[in-house]
Write an enzyme that holds these catalytic residues in place. Structure first.
Site, PDB file in Angstrom:
ATOM      1  N   THR B  47      39.283  37.772  34.382  1.00  0.00           N
ATOM      2  CA  THR B  47      40.070  37.293  33.251  1.00  0.00           C
ATOM      3  C   THR B  47      39.453  38.146  31.918  1.00  0.00           C
ATOM      4  OG1 THR B  47      40.560  35.688  34.267  1.00  0.00           O
ATOM      5  CG2 THR B  47      41.167  35.339  32.296  1.00  0.00           C
ATOM      6  N   TYR B 135      30.090  37.598  43.440  1.00  0.00           N
ATOM      7  CA  TYR B 135      31.791  37.573  42.938  1.00  0.00           C
ATOM      8  C   TYR B 135      32.201  38.250  44.019  1.00  0.00           C
ATOM      9  CZ  TYR B 135      35.447  37.821  39.432  1.00  0.00           C
ATOM     10  OH  TYR B 135      36.390  37.612  38.445  1.00  0.00           O
ATOM     11  N   LYS B 163      30.960  33.096  44.549  1.00  0.00           N
ATOM     12  CA  LYS B 163      32.326  32.591  44.129  1.00  0.00           C
ATOM     13  C   LYS B 163      32.970  33.096  45.075  1.00  0.00           C
ATOM     14  CE  LYS B 163      35.067  33.918  39.906  1.00  0.00           C
ATOM     15  NZ  LYS B 163      35.944  34.582  40.604  1.00  0.00           N
TER      16      LYS B 163
END
Lengths: 297, 297
Positions: B47, B135, B163
């Site tokens: 993001t 990630y 994550k």
């Protein structure tokens, strides 16, 4: 014969561990292509690891190739980048230096919409003046072009061809027909994916963007000439003969396999850019075996 | 409470059309997070458009965030890059400047093997000394982690958390169980994908890496607190209330939607990096409607 038809040969771009291009090693590879009869050289394609090289190193590779080819073979140059402004700069570099055309893939991180890809391509074409080939390569970009988007792009001034991944042989006629219906007459439709390229050419594809031809131009030219002579049986025989190499391309990626080939042949000892690793020893031995079996080493 | 548990808020990184970060606008966004109670800030996540920003601009964003947070909230910083050496440099920058941890995605162009991703992560951890969160984001990297690879990586010194994209609610318990069986005890398992995060937390996930919390920390904290209080029904009620926003995230991507939110709220008027385009007007109006309905504007 327009520029983006026939056989385009895609060499690797030898570079050191820090991503500095080795002009001497690149010249060794290009020397095999100049005068071979290939219709163009696809410099800095996916096999040429364009995505992993800086703008300065991409300029160095192009400078080397322009000097090594001396106008005898047109250069199609990868100008893809994640950011639109960066792709514009790369295309401007290629245009200014003397490339014949650019190969533009919709490199993505955040998945892109059709409208975003359209604007990206139109901007690069407009701002650079470099003739562009649409580089449809979902295996690396994860973007899928439909015939509608290709048709829209094919009407943008400066977008002159498309390179699609060759579908399974039973689907290639329908793929070609769908694209032909979407693009203006004479817009060249080419294919990559060496293991399905012979059938794509037999079905009427205009160009073969070839990894194998980046090292072994004669192997590609023999197949192309058989197709052009209307001898599909001979093209299929030559293609079937290459199957040991195609199987390795499919199992380990053509990129990793051609790095191993160039190393085994003593042409250059570059490794692909990390995180991509050289083939493990067992796979490398299979590549060596295939080269011997095909009399290519 | 270890670092990578609880709520991590992921803001956008306002930048101009040339990719220059706007420190003033970033401070406005960070001011909403500091003191809000979020457990960490995920700077330069997907993001935060890390993949589209240069090393210098990523340093500028981190410098701004370190100053704006003044040690009150730990910073988790995206250090992913296509090349291993570049990811090492970014992680070294983050470590040297004072980030608490790095978020490392296996950014790819040529699809990567498990061994390549393992070496990439081990190299970045070893050469930077920055604690790393794996990630896993196949929607952008196109690499899929299995429990085996996460388990191998979780034993590398310096790799401290993972994550994962939150699966469909009916699959999250099995996903968590498979990961728990693969990693050492106490290794935090967190989730992203706001629309499935409440169920992932209820099922026992240790962290929520949240896009919505990057703009609306209270909305995320309310759900997290309900889960921690053992009140799954309240967590589900709060989550269901957010559905208009989740639906827009799923339809247009959370990234495009939060850019529109920040603009509509007058917080900053940055556009995402091209080729990503701002939302079309009709979609933007739907976002405005959702903000009003949720009393978030």
């Amino acid at each position: 014969m327009t520029l983006l038809t026939g056989l385009s040969a895609f060499p690797i771009t030898p570079a050191d561990a820090e991503g500095r291009v080795d002009p001497g090693a690149l010249r060794v590879l290009l020397a095999r292509l100049v005068g071979s009869g290939v219709d163009s050289i696809g410099l800095l394609g996916s096999t040429g690891t364009y995505a992993y090289l800086s703008r300065a190193e991409r300029r160095r590779a192009l400078e080397t190739a322009l000097d090594a080819t001396a106008g005898r073979v047109p250069l199609l140059v990868g100008v893809g980048a994640l950011r639109t402004d960066e792709a514009v700069r790369l295309a401007q570099d290629a245009k200014g230096m003397g490339a014949a055309a650019g190969l533009l893939a919709p490199v993505s991180y955040t998945p892109l919409t059709d409208d975003e890809v359209f604007e990206h391509f139109a901007t690069v074409a407009r701002e650079s003046g470099l003739p562009l080939c649409i580089y449809d390569n979902p295996g690396t970009t994860h973007f899928r072009f439909g015939p509608d988007l290709v048709g829209r792009l094919a009407r943008v001034p400066g977008i002159v061809a498309v390179k699609s991944p060759a579908p399974e042989p039973e689907g290639v006629a329908a793929h070609l027909a769908a694209l032909r219906a979407a693009v203006p007459e004479g817009f060249p439709l080419g294919y990559s994916g060496d293991w399905h390229a012979a059938e794509a050419l037999i079905a009427g594809g205009d160009a073969w963007y070839s990894v194998v031809a980046g090292l072994f131009p004669e192997a590609g030219l023999a197949i192309l000439r058989a197709v052009r002579a209307g001898d599909a049986a001979e093209a299929r025989r030559l293609d079937a003969r290459m199957r040991p190499l195609w199987d390795l391309f499919r199992a380990f990626s053509s990129l990793r396999v051609v790095y191993a080939c160039a190393d085994l042949m003593g042409l250059c000892h570059a490794a692909p850019p990390r995180p991509i690793l050289p083939l493990p020893e067992a796979a490398r031995q299979r590549v060596a075996g295939a080269l011997r079996a095909l009399d290519l080493s």
